[in-house]
Scaffold this motif. Structure first.
Motif, PDB file in Angstrom:
ATOM      1  N   ASP A  10      50.408  69.198 -17.360  1.00 40.31           N
ATOM      2  CA  ASP A  10      50.426  67.665 -17.035  1.00 40.31           C
ATOM      3  C   ASP A  10      48.944  67.237 -16.818  1.00 40.31           C
ATOM      4  O   ASP A  10      48.702  66.062 -17.348  1.00 40.31           O
ATOM      5  CB  ASP A  10      50.942  67.830 -15.452  1.00 40.31           C
ATOM      6  CG  ASP A  10      52.355  68.245 -15.047  1.00 40.31           C
ATOM      7  OD1 ASP A  10      53.094  68.047 -16.148  1.00 40.31           O
ATOM      8  OD2 ASP A  10      52.511  69.167 -14.224  1.00 40.31           O
ATOM      9  N   PHE A  11      47.935  67.794 -16.252  1.00 38.98           N
ATOM     10  CA  PHE A  11      46.498  67.486 -16.302  1.00 38.98           C
ATOM     11  C   PHE A  11      45.992  67.277 -17.472  1.00 38.98           C
ATOM     12  O   PHE A  11      45.383  66.377 -17.978  1.00 38.98           O
ATOM     13  CB  PHE A  11      45.724  68.360 -15.126  1.00 38.98           C
ATOM     14  CG  PHE A  11      45.987  68.117 -13.878  1.00 38.98           C
ATOM     15  CD1 PHE A  11      45.841  66.773 -13.270  1.00 38.98           C
ATOM     16  CD2 PHE A  11      46.449  69.208 -12.887  1.00 38.98           C
ATOM     17  CE1 PHE A  11      46.041  66.639 -11.969  1.00 38.98           C
ATOM     18  CE2 PHE A  11      46.841  69.009 -11.755  1.00 38.98           C
ATOM     19  CZ  PHE A  11      46.654  67.899 -11.328  1.00 38.98           C
ATOM     20  N   PHE A  12      46.275  68.220 -18.446  1.00 39.17           N
ATOM     21  CA  PHE A  12      45.878  68.294 -19.705  1.00 39.17           C
ATOM     22  C   PHE A  12      46.362  67.221 -20.457  1.00 39.17           C
ATOM     23  O   PHE A  12      45.500  66.260 -21.355  1.00 39.17           O
ATOM     24  CB  PHE A  12      46.351  69.418 -20.486  1.00 39.17           C
ATOM     25  CG  PHE A  12      45.652  69.774 -21.889  1.00 39.17           C
ATOM     26  CD1 PHE A  12      44.243  70.082 -21.967  1.00 39.17           C
ATOM     27  CD2 PHE A  12      46.335  69.666 -23.303  1.00 39.17           C
ATOM     28  CE1 PHE A  12      43.790  70.135 -23.252  1.00 39.17           C
ATOM     29  CE2 PHE A  12      45.856  69.592 -24.353  1.00 39.17           C
ATOM     30  CZ  PHE A  12      44.571  70.060 -24.169  1.00 39.17           C
ATOM     31  N   GLY A  13      47.464  66.624 -20.385  1.00 40.56           N
ATOM     32  CA  GLY A  13      48.010  65.472 -20.871  1.00 40.56           C
ATOM     33  C   GLY A  13      47.237  64.083 -20.493  1.00 40.56           C
ATOM     34  O   GLY A  13      46.970  63.218 -21.185  1.00 40.56           O
ATOM     35  N   LEU A  14      46.913  64.205 -18.953  1.00 44.37           N
ATOM     36  CA  LEU A  14      46.365  62.916 -18.616  1.00 44.37           C
ATOM     37  C   LEU A  14      44.709  62.927 -19.067  1.00 44.37           C
ATOM     38  O   LEU A  14      44.116  61.895 -19.176  1.00 44.37           O
ATOM     39  CB  LEU A  14      46.176  63.015 -17.252  1.00 44.37           C
ATOM     40  CG  LEU A  14      47.419  62.973 -16.414  1.00 44.37           C
ATOM     41  CD1 LEU A  14      47.390  63.215 -14.999  1.00 44.37           C
ATOM     42  CD2 LEU A  14      48.155  61.371 -16.650  1.00 44.37           C
ATOM     43  N   TRP A  15      44.191  64.058 -19.539  1.00 41.85           N
ATOM     44  CA  TRP A  15      42.596  64.095 -20.104  1.00 41.85           C
ATOM     45  C   TRP A  15      42.665  63.901 -21.501  1.00 41.85           C
ATOM     46  O   TRP A  15      41.684  63.327 -21.917  1.00 41.85           O
ATOM     47  CB  TRP A  15      42.346  65.705 -20.010  1.00 41.85           C
ATOM     48  CG  TRP A  15      42.079  66.076 -18.441  1.00 41.85           C
ATOM     49  CD1 TRP A  15      41.940  65.160 -17.461  1.00 41.85           C
ATOM     50  CD2 TRP A  15      42.110  67.538 -17.884  1.00 41.85           C
ATOM     51  NE1 TRP A  15      41.691  66.017 -16.070  1.00 41.85           N
ATOM     52  CE2 TRP A  15      42.005  67.169 -16.628  1.00 41.85           C
ATOM     53  CE3 TRP A  15      41.882  68.690 -18.521  1.00 41.85           C
ATOM     54  CZ2 TRP A  15      41.822  68.493 -15.885  1.00 41.85           C
ATOM     55  CZ3 TRP A  15      41.810  69.753 -17.857  1.00 41.85           C
ATOM     56  CH2 TRP A  15      41.853  69.599 -16.663  1.00 41.85           C
ATOM     57  N   VAL A  16      43.782  64.359 -22.364  1.00 45.41           N
ATOM     58  CA  VAL A  16      43.464  64.230 -23.695  1.00 45.41           C
ATOM     59  C   VAL A  16      44.249  62.686 -24.409  1.00 45.41           C
ATOM     60  O   VAL A  16      44.049  62.659 -25.612  1.00 45.41           O
ATOM     61  CB  VAL A  16      44.248  65.137 -24.488  1.00 45.41           C
ATOM     62  CG1 VAL A  16      43.580  66.709 -24.076  1.00 45.41           C
ATOM     63  CG2 VAL A  16      45.747  65.330 -24.318  1.00 45.41           C
ATOM     64  N   HIS A  17      45.119  61.903 -23.536  1.00 44.24           N
ATOM     65  CA  HIS A  17      45.664  60.951 -24.143  1.00 44.24           C
ATOM     66  C   HIS A  17      44.588  59.796 -24.755  1.00 44.24           C
ATOM     67  O   HIS A  17      44.989  59.271 -25.747  1.00 44.24           O
ATOM     68  CB  HIS A  17      46.515  60.107 -22.877  1.00 44.24           C
ATOM     69  CG  HIS A  17      45.586  59.542 -22.042  1.00 44.24           C
ATOM     70  ND1 HIS A  17      45.290  58.107 -22.016  1.00 44.24           N
ATOM     71  CD2 HIS A  17      45.373  59.705 -20.708  1.00 44.24           C
ATOM     72  CE1 HIS A  17      44.373  57.682 -21.043  1.00 44.24           C
ATOM     73  NE2 HIS A  17      44.688  58.602 -20.218  1.00 44.24           N
ATOM     74  N   GLY A  18      43.491  59.429 -24.350  1.00 42.31           N
ATOM     75  CA  GLY A  18      42.653  58.654 -24.958  1.00 42.31           C
ATOM     76  C   GLY A  18      41.808  59.316 -26.167  1.00 42.31           C
ATOM     77  O   GLY A  18      41.135  58.785 -26.938  1.00 42.31           O
TER      78      GLY A  18
END
Length: 377
Positions: free
Chosen positions: A211-219
């Motif tokens: 979950d957090f990984f997705g929030l970090w890499v989306h950009g």
């Protein structure tokens, strides 16, 4: 004169005992020359490399300044010296944690660790030379703070060093630091972040939380591929692998990262069906989220990718020069009621469900009127 290696003229037991007292250069030469005993020399070589690369806090270091510095730094009475010394002697890292001691304030009182320094300063030749002897034990070693060497390389943004450590046996999912974070939980410098994440993922790396990984890499340029790779790795390892997609997509939409969403939907078209219920039991889709943020290009993307169209209520209609125009889908009705670009309506009218819709021109004219009346966001 015998043609045998000089080392084999000496009894092996004596030779191995001698190796403990030779200097490093001589020991290295002995290991190269006495090929039959090379494996026997390795433990002594490895021990010396470990002692040099990452010297640990010894009683001598404790009593030659470190404990004094701790007492001064924390205002601990002198009569507690023996207790503090015993704490650090038994378990250095636990003692530092128990005293809430920030070791960075006492850096000059700690034994220098050349391997850690080489990693942090991207001295790849030094790192590789030490790893050739130290192997996986050195690759998975920790500094005085309990932080693994791989974490150091990731945090400092040195992809070449990250690869070297992994090639020599570093655990790609080793947890370190007070929070027990894995390498993929860290945030290396942005310029090398995608590259380092890809190296870790290719080695089987997994973040603690997708979950957090997705929030970090989306950009990131390849953020969607990185997230999907992390999910595959977690699934292969039997860990919980399906992230909470809704909050990830809400953040992605708010930032307008359409490319990320497009890549995800290409691989996971089922996610187009995501919905949430408001307190009023009204269903909210990703299309609604895109409109609420004014991200019309993402709304158009969702439509083209096949987001489900919802049947509109019977009162979803308007009059145009005496003509009663019924709008059949919620998504079209919402575009009629707000200021949206023509591109979005065009995407909607390309859908098979609206192929035979008779009032396209009137809806387009209504949308044009709304663009002229309503202020731009």
């Amino acid at each position: 004169m015998s043609n045998r290696s000089w080392g084999l003229r000496i009894p092996p037991e004596l030779l191995l005992e001698i190796s403990k007292y030779t200097d490093d250069q001589t020991l290295a030469r002995m290991a190269q020359t006495c090929t039959e005993l090379r494996n026997e020399f390795q433990p002594e070589l490895k021990k010396r490399v470990m002692d040099y690369a990452l010297p640990q806090m010894t009683p001598q270091w404790l009593t030659t300044g470190f404990v004094d510095a701790v007492l001064r730094h924390l205002n601990i009475p002198e009569h507690d010296r023996d207790e503090i010394t015993a704490m650090f002697t038994e378990n250095f890292r636990q003692a530092a944690q128990a005293l809430s001691l920030d070791l960075s304030d006492l850096e000059r009182y700690l034994p220098p660790q050349p391997f850690r320094t080489a990693i942090r300063t991207d001295q790849r030749k030094v790192v590789e030379a030490l790893l050739r002897v130290g192997g996986a034990e050195l690759a998975n070693a920790r500094d005085h703070r309990g932080e693994p060497m791989l974490h150091q390389a990731v945090n400092c943004g040195h992809p070449g060093v990250v690869q070297l450590l992994l090639q020599h046996g570093a655990d790609v999912n080793l947890e370190g630091g007070d929070a027990g974070r894995r390498p993929l939980d860290l945030r290396p410098p942005l310029s090398v972040r995608p590259h380092i994440y890809q190296i870790l993922l290719d080695a089987g790396g997994m973040p603690t939380s997708v979950d957090f990984f997705g929030l970090w890499v989306h950009g990131l340029p390849n953020g969607a591929h990185l997230l999907l790779h992390a999910i595959r790795n977690a699934a292969a390892a039997g860990e919980h692998c399906e992230p909470m997609w809704w909050p990830i997509f809400v953040v992605v939409v708010s930032f307008g990262h359409a490319k990320f969403m497009e890549c995800i939907f290409d691989q996971r078209p089922d996610l187009l069906n995501l919905t949430r219920l408001r307190e009023t039991d009204e269903e909210v889709t990703l299309f609604d989220v895109a409109l609420s943020f004014g991200r019309y290009e993402i709304a158009a993307l969702l439509v083209r990718k096949g987001v489900p169209l919802r049947q509109a209520p019977e009162d979803s209609c308007f009059s145009d020069m005496g003509v009663e125009v019924f709008v059949p889908y919620v998504e079209v009705w919402r575009t009629v009621c707000c200021r949206v670009p023509e591109e979005l309506l065009s995407a909607l009218f390309e859908r098979p469900e609206l192929e035979d819709y008779a009032f396209k021109d009137l809806v387009l004219r209504r949308a044009q009127s709304m663009r002229e009346i309503l202020p731009a966001k």
